[in-house]
Design a protein around this motif. Structure first.
Motif, PDB file in Angstrom:
ATOM      1  N   MET A 261      52.952  29.059 -54.829  1.00  0.00           N
ATOM      2  CA  MET A 261      51.674  29.728 -54.592  1.00  0.00           C
ATOM      3  C   MET A 261      51.493  30.028 -53.103  1.00  0.00           C
ATOM      4  SD  MET A 261      48.679  30.901 -55.387  1.00  0.00           S
ATOM      5  CE  MET A 261      48.215  30.425 -57.049  1.00  0.00           C
ATOM      6  N   LEU A 262      51.810  29.045 -52.250  1.00  0.00           N
ATOM      7  CA  LEU A 262      51.640  29.237 -50.808  1.00  0.00           C
ATOM      8  C   LEU A 262      52.568  30.323 -50.274  1.00  0.00           C
ATOM      9  CD1 LEU A 262      51.230  25.661 -49.289  1.00  0.00           C
ATOM     10  CD2 LEU A 262      49.605  27.537 -49.227  1.00  0.00           C
ATOM     11  N   VAL A 263      53.863  30.200 -50.602  1.00  0.00           N
ATOM     12  CA  VAL A 263      54.840  31.132 -50.044  1.00  0.00           C
ATOM     13  C   VAL A 263      54.588  32.548 -50.552  1.00  0.00           C
ATOM     14  CG1 VAL A 263      57.287  31.740 -49.965  1.00  0.00           C
ATOM     15  CG2 VAL A 263      56.591  29.358 -49.707  1.00  0.00           C
ATOM     16  N   CYS A 264      54.414  32.678 -51.859  1.00  0.00           N
ATOM     17  CA  CYS A 264      54.305  34.021 -52.435  1.00  0.00           C
ATOM     18  C   CYS A 264      52.972  34.682 -52.087  1.00  0.00           C
ATOM     19  CB  CYS A 264      54.463  33.963 -53.952  1.00  0.00           C
ATOM     20  SG  CYS A 264      56.124  33.526 -54.469  1.00  0.00           S
ATOM     21  N   THR A 265      51.878  33.989 -52.338  1.00  0.00           N
ATOM     22  CA  THR A 265      50.565  34.612 -52.150  1.00  0.00           C
ATOM     23  C   THR A 265      50.205  34.750 -50.677  1.00  0.00           C
ATOM     24  OG1 THR A 265      49.838  33.668 -54.236  1.00  0.00           O
ATOM     25  CG2 THR A 265      48.139  34.482 -52.772  1.00  0.00           C
ATOM     26  N   MET A 266      50.254  33.628 -49.960  1.00  0.00           N
ATOM     27  CA  MET A 266      49.789  33.661 -48.570  1.00  0.00           C
ATOM     28  C   MET A 266      50.707  34.499 -47.685  1.00  0.00           C
ATOM     29  SD  MET A 266      48.651  30.453 -46.222  1.00  0.00           S
ATOM     30  CE  MET A 266      50.299  29.834 -45.915  1.00  0.00           C
ATOM     31  N   MET A 267      52.016  34.251 -47.782  1.00  0.00           N
ATOM     32  CA  MET A 267      52.942  34.958 -46.894  1.00  0.00           C
ATOM     33  C   MET A 267      52.977  36.458 -47.206  1.00  0.00           C
ATOM     34  SD  MET A 267      53.860  32.536 -44.960  1.00  0.00           S
ATOM     35  CE  MET A 267      55.137  33.303 -43.995  1.00  0.00           C
ATOM     36  N   THR A 268      52.929  36.812 -48.497  1.00  0.00           N
ATOM     37  CA  THR A 268      52.960  38.229 -48.868  1.00  0.00           C
ATOM     38  C   THR A 268      51.702  38.949 -48.384  1.00  0.00           C
ATOM     39  OG1 THR A 268      54.221  37.660 -50.825  1.00  0.00           O
ATOM     40  CG2 THR A 268      53.230  39.832 -50.788  1.00  0.00           C
ATOM     41  N   SER A 269      50.538  38.333 -48.626  1.00  0.00           N
ATOM     42  CA  SER A 269      49.283  38.991 -48.232  1.00  0.00           C
ATOM     43  C   SER A 269      49.208  39.150 -46.718  1.00  0.00           C
ATOM     44  CB  SER A 269      48.082  38.190 -48.744  1.00  0.00           C
ATOM     45  OG  SER A 269      48.090  36.891 -48.176  1.00  0.00           O
ATOM     46  N   ILE A 270      49.644  38.124 -45.973  1.00  0.00           N
ATOM     47  CA  ILE A 270      49.612  38.209 -44.506  1.00  0.00           C
ATOM     48  C   ILE A 270      50.601  39.258 -44.009  1.00  0.00           C
ATOM     49  CG2 ILE A 270      50.165  36.942 -42.390  1.00  0.00           C
ATOM     50  CD1 ILE A 270      48.980  34.471 -43.676  1.00  0.00           C
ATOM     51  N   ALA A 271      51.812  39.294 -44.607  1.00  0.00           N
ATOM     52  CA  ALA A 271      52.838  40.243 -44.151  1.00  0.00           C
ATOM     53  C   ALA A 271      52.375  41.685 -44.343  1.00  0.00           C
ATOM     54  CB  ALA A 271      54.131  39.992 -44.916  1.00  0.00           C
ATOM     55  N   ILE A 272      51.781  41.975 -45.504  1.00  0.00           N
ATOM     56  CA  ILE A 272      51.338  43.348 -45.768  1.00  0.00           C
ATOM     57  C   ILE A 272      50.122  43.695 -44.908  1.00  0.00           C
ATOM     58  CG2 ILE A 272      50.424  44.908 -47.534  1.00  0.00           C
ATOM     59  CD1 ILE A 272      52.129  43.410 -49.567  1.00  0.00           C
ATOM     60  N   THR A 273      49.186  42.756 -44.789  1.00  0.00           N
ATOM     61  CA  THR A 273      47.992  42.994 -43.976  1.00  0.00           C
ATOM     62  C   THR A 273      48.374  43.200 -42.507  1.00  0.00           C
ATOM     63  OG1 THR A 273      46.775  41.539 -45.467  1.00  0.00           O
ATOM     64  CG2 THR A 273      45.694  42.113 -43.428  1.00  0.00           C
ATOM     65  N   ARG A 274      49.383  42.449 -42.039  1.00  0.00           N
ATOM     66  CA  ARG A 274      49.825  42.614 -40.648  1.00  0.00           C
ATOM     67  C   ARG A 274      50.343  44.028 -40.393  1.00  0.00           C
ATOM     68  NH1 ARG A 274      53.304  38.447 -40.197  1.00  0.00           N
ATOM     69  NH2 ARG A 274      55.051  39.709 -40.908  1.00  0.00           N
TER      70      ARG A 274
END
Length: 381
Positions: free
Chosen positions: A196-209
């Protein structure tokens, strides 16, 4: 003179304090951190953190079907601790019912239960508890033992006047985790949390960045299709998440001796499905978050906390009040927890977990459809 100076300082200080209050009350995100998060946390912790046994589903195998076995069953079911799921007709049904995941314990009465109790003043009852969650399994076994002994004291000694030492032996079997090792609970739960942490948090931050810094527009100006760009952003996290899950399973198996009794192909398929669901969730978060900080906040407080507290990883879902059970039903981790524990610790096949798998498939389709639609709208803006 001193009084005038002091008044000036106090006046300036008051002005700064007043200005700061204006800033705080104008910023909704600050208000959310100040008031929203503590309120949500106190409600979640107050209701979710409950180690009490309540409305636990049990099965009964009554091979005696006599007066005393029925009275003990009535005694157990008269409390708010246990609800009857079903009566079993043979010992072969016990394991099947546990694998279906509907019950936490089975009460087994041997034949001639009342006859043994009256003749020899001793009878046996077997309590089989699901110890894939060792804390709950131990508590359920203890509560059932207490109910049986309470029956003996309240009814036999006071009404039937069976003299001491009338005794009902309760043999408790902890199935799927006989040594009550906590790693049996933490290894599957950690896989759920980390994915949940790796997929959701990292993906959302990477795209938002990418969107926040404007580099997403550069990528979109290239000949690549937007779907290809998004796919390229999420595939690394899918592979890294799968690698993480494999490492945890390997460490659990070879370092802590947590078994993987189910089919490996089924386990891998379910992990990939869960990764896809939480990746779609990460893309959805990136469509509603304007900045990386907001994406991080949403991922931590709207995804991480419910996954920890409401998915059944630490606290049983059936102990929660109805509103929180409803929230739990829309958390993907709730279904993945059931799946991964069942496959690893009980060795079940897809026939026992198809409902949870179908729910995850449905969540993935809905999330990816909504996320792609919102992503296009945001890019058009």
């Amino acid at each position: 003179m001193k009084t005038t100076l002091s008044n000036k300082i106090m006046g300036r200080l008051g002005g700064i304090i007043k200005k700061e209050f204006y800033h705080i009350f104008r910023d909704k995100r600050t208000l959310l951190i100040l008031f929203g998060i503590p309120i949500v946390q106190i409600i979640l912790f107050g209701f979710a953190i409950s180690n009490e046994i309540k409305n636990v589903k049990i099965a009964v195998l009554d091979m005696a079907k006599d007066e005393h076995s029925q009275k003990i069953i009535d005694k157990v079911l008269s409390t708010s601790y246990f609800d009857l799921d079903k009566y079993l007709t043979s010992t072969d049904e016990i394991d099947k019912t546990f694998r279906e995941g509907k019950i936490k314990a089975t009460l087994v009465f041997p034949p001639k239960f009342s006859e043994d109790l009256k003749k020899s003043k001793t009878a046996n009852i077997q309590i089989i508890s699901d110890a894939s969650d060792p804390n709950t399994g131990t508590q359920v076994g203890t509560y059932l033992q207490m109910q049986v002994q309470s029956y003996l004291i309240e009814n036999e000694m006071s009404q039937v006047h069976l003299p001491p030492p009338a005794l009902i032996n309760t043999e408790v079997e902890m199935r799927y985790n006989p040594e009550l090792l906590s790693v049996y609970m933490f290894v599957p739960g950690l896989i759920t949390i980390i994915l949940m942490l790796v997929c959701t948090m990292m993906t959302s931050i990477a795209i938002t960045r990418e969107i926040e810094t404007g580099t997403m527009e550069v990528l979109l100006a290239s000949p690549m299709h937007p779907f290809t760009i998004i796919l390229g952003k999420v595939v690394p996290y899918l592979l890294l998440s799968f690698l993480n899950a494999s490492i945890i399973i390997g460490l659990g198996k070879y370092l802590f001796e947590v078994p993987v009794l189910g089919n490996y192909a089924l386990l891998i398929g379910e992990i990939i499905l869960y990764c896809l669901v939480v990746l779609a969730l990460g893309i959805f978060v990136s469509t509603i978050a304007e900045t990386q900080q907001l994406a991080l906040m949403i991922s931590l407080f709207a995804m991480f906390l419910p996954t920890m507290l409401l998915s059944g990883f630490i606290f049983p879902v059936e102990n929660m009040p109805l509103p929180l059970q409803v929230v739990s039903s829309i958390v993907p981790a709730t279904y993945f927890n059931i799946i991964i524990k069942s496959v690893m610790l009980k060795g079940v096949t897809i026939a026992y977990i198809w409902k949870e798998t179908a729910v995850l498939c449905f969540m993935f389709i809905v999330l990816i459809a909504v996320s792609v639609k919102r992503f296009k709208i945001r890019l058009d803006d």
